[in-house]
Design a protein around this motif. Structure first.
Motif, short mmCIF file in Angstrom:
data_model
loop_
_atom_site.label_atom_id
_atom_site.label_comp_id
_atom_site.label_asym_id
_atom_site.label_seq_id
_atom_site.Cartn_x
_atom_site.Cartn_y
_atom_site.Cartn_z
N MET A 1 15.96 13.87 55.19
CA MET A 1 15.43 13.45 56.51
C MET A 1 16.02 12.08 56.53
O MET A 1 15.92 11.03 55.78
CB MET A 1 13.87 13.17 56.62
N SER A 2 16.55 11.76 57.71
CA SER A 2 17.38 10.21 57.98
C SER A 2 16.34 9.21 58.50
O SER A 2 15.23 9.67 58.72
CB SER A 2 18.47 10.65 59.07
N LEU A 3 16.82 7.92 58.06
CA LEU A 3 15.99 6.79 58.68
C LEU A 3 15.49 6.99 60.01
O LEU A 3 14.41 6.55 60.54
CB LEU A 3 16.51 5.42 58.29
N THR A 4 16.42 7.20 60.88
CA THR A 4 16.14 7.23 62.27
C THR A 4 15.05 8.29 62.73
O THR A 4 14.18 7.97 63.46
CB THR A 4 17.47 7.65 62.95
N MET A 5 15.45 9.59 62.00
CA MET A 5 14.17 10.51 62.24
C MET A 5 12.81 10.18 61.77
O MET A 5 11.85 10.45 62.39
CB MET A 5 14.80 11.67 61.70
N ALA A 6 12.80 9.58 60.88
CA ALA A 6 11.63 8.86 60.19
C ALA A 6 10.99 8.07 60.74
O ALA A 6 9.66 8.07 61.30
CB ALA A 6 11.64 8.26 58.56
#
Length: 58
Positions: A1-6
């Motif tokens: 999971m990418s930081l943006t998605m989190a």
């Protein structure tokens, strides 16, 4: 999971929790606001009844 998605998921969860809490508060306020109606004013005021005094007493 990418930081943006989190970050987007955290913001989305925060918005959903905030909306649920606002909905609950508004529901409680709406339920309790119906009990505070002003008293109904009688259509015709009743005359003041004074106690009768026996005859001959001043």
């Amino acid at each position: 999971m990418s930081l943006t998605m989190a970050i987007l998921m955290l913001v989305g969860m925060w918005l959903s929790v905030a909306a649920a809490m606002l909905w609950g508060v508004l529901r409680i306020v709406r339920r309790h606001s119906h009990h505070h109606r002003p008293p109904l004013v009688p259509a015709k005021p009743q005359p003041v009844r004074r106690p009768r005094r026996p005859a001959g007493v001043h």
